[in-house]
Design an enzyme around this catalytic site. Structure first.
Site, PDB file in Angstrom:
ATOM      1  N   SER A  57      -8.450   1.387 -11.160  1.00 49.80           N
ATOM      2  CA  SER A  57      -7.471   2.477 -11.246  1.00 49.80           C
ATOM      3  C   SER A  57      -6.026   1.998 -11.408  1.00 49.80           C
ATOM      4  O   SER A  57      -5.167   2.787 -11.765  1.00 49.80           O
ATOM      5  CB  SER A  57      -7.571   3.374 -10.012  1.00 49.80           C
ATOM      6  OG  SER A  57      -7.166   2.675  -8.854  1.00 49.80           O
ATOM      7  N   HIS A  96      -2.383   2.331  -4.888  1.00 40.60           N
ATOM      8  CA  HIS A  96      -1.831   3.136  -5.975  1.00 40.60           C
ATOM      9  C   HIS A  96      -0.310   3.108  -5.949  1.00 40.60           C
ATOM     10  O   HIS A  96       0.295   2.661  -4.978  1.00 40.60           O
ATOM     11  CB  HIS A  96      -2.336   4.579  -5.909  1.00 40.60           C
ATOM     12  CG  HIS A  96      -3.721   4.748  -6.453  1.00 40.60           C
ATOM     13  ND1 HIS A  96      -4.415   5.922  -6.362  1.00 40.60           N
ATOM     14  CD2 HIS A  96      -4.552   3.890  -7.085  1.00 40.60           C
ATOM     15  CE1 HIS A  96      -5.612   5.785  -6.920  1.00 40.60           C
ATOM     16  NE2 HIS A  96      -5.713   4.547  -7.369  1.00 40.60           N
ATOM     17  N   ASP A 123      -3.047  11.761  -6.951  1.00 43.84           N
ATOM     18  CA  ASP A 123      -4.120  11.480  -5.987  1.00 43.84           C
ATOM     19  C   ASP A 123      -4.436  12.625  -5.036  1.00 43.84           C
ATOM     20  O   ASP A 123      -5.173  12.432  -4.078  1.00 43.84           O
ATOM     21  CB  ASP A 123      -3.745  10.255  -5.143  1.00 43.84           C
ATOM     22  CG  ASP A 123      -3.806   8.970  -5.934  1.00 43.84           C
ATOM     23  OD1 ASP A 123      -4.438   8.951  -6.997  1.00 43.84           O
ATOM     24  OD2 ASP A 123      -3.214   7.983  -5.476  1.00 43.84           O
TER      25      ASP A 123
END
Length: 180
Positions: A57, A96, A123
């Site tokens: 990701s 992230h 998210d």
């Protein structure tokens, strides 16, 4: 007889004093590793100073198997920083990028919204039900450095537990059969 036969003979010839010495040495190795980990926790201010990227990701910046070094300071979190966070109800931390920072007017606390670089949306679907922002207590640390691909060892041992058991058994056999 071969190498395996020699190792079996070596194990049979071990005396009790040598066995105790080797057990103490193994205990010291494990204790040293724990002390180093706790020391890193104190220095970095993070409950987990080292994490492995488990998904794609964050590509192309971080690839699966990269090891990240974390640091958690009192400085405010800014948009663009890469953070590692825990979400209520999930055991595995997520790596992230912060895309939005929201400061609450009433308390002055800062909430953040994250997104994986390789993901289409933010998210919010990963957060706990009804949660729209991450609070500071969710953040484990900020990424301050990385080692590419080194974390594959961890990923392989997690995905294929037999390899982990073989490695632990081989290391145990090595410790038992060492002469020093």
């Amino acid at each position: 007889m071969g190498w395996i036969g020699e190792q079996i003979e070596s194990i049979k010839s071990i005396q009790i004093r040598q066995l105790i010495t080797q057990a103490v040495s193994l205990g010291m190795i494990v204790t040293s590793a724990l002390i180093i980990w706790k020391g890193l926790m104190c220095v970095t201010g993070s409950e987990s100073p080292v994490v492995v990227v488990l998904s794609g990701s964050m590509e192309p910046g971080f690839k699966r198997g990269d090891i990240l070094f974390l640091h958690m300071s009192k400085d405010p979190i800014r948009a663009g920083e890469i953070v590692v966070f825990n979400v209520d109800g999930r055991e595995i931390p997520i790596v992230h990028r912060v895309i939005k920072v929201h400061e609450r007017e009433d308390t002055g606390e800062v909430d953040v919204l994250t997104k994986g670089d390789n993901n289409f949306g933010d998210d919010r679907l990963l957060y706990a039900h009804g949660q729209l922002w991450l609070q500071r207590h969710h953040i484990m640390g900020r990424a301050v450095g990385f080692l590419p691909y080194v974390g594959w060892v961890t990923i392989i041992m997690t995905e294929k537990p037999i390899i982990k058991y073989i490695l632990i058994g081989a290391l145990g056999l090595l410790v038992i059969t060492s002469k020093e």
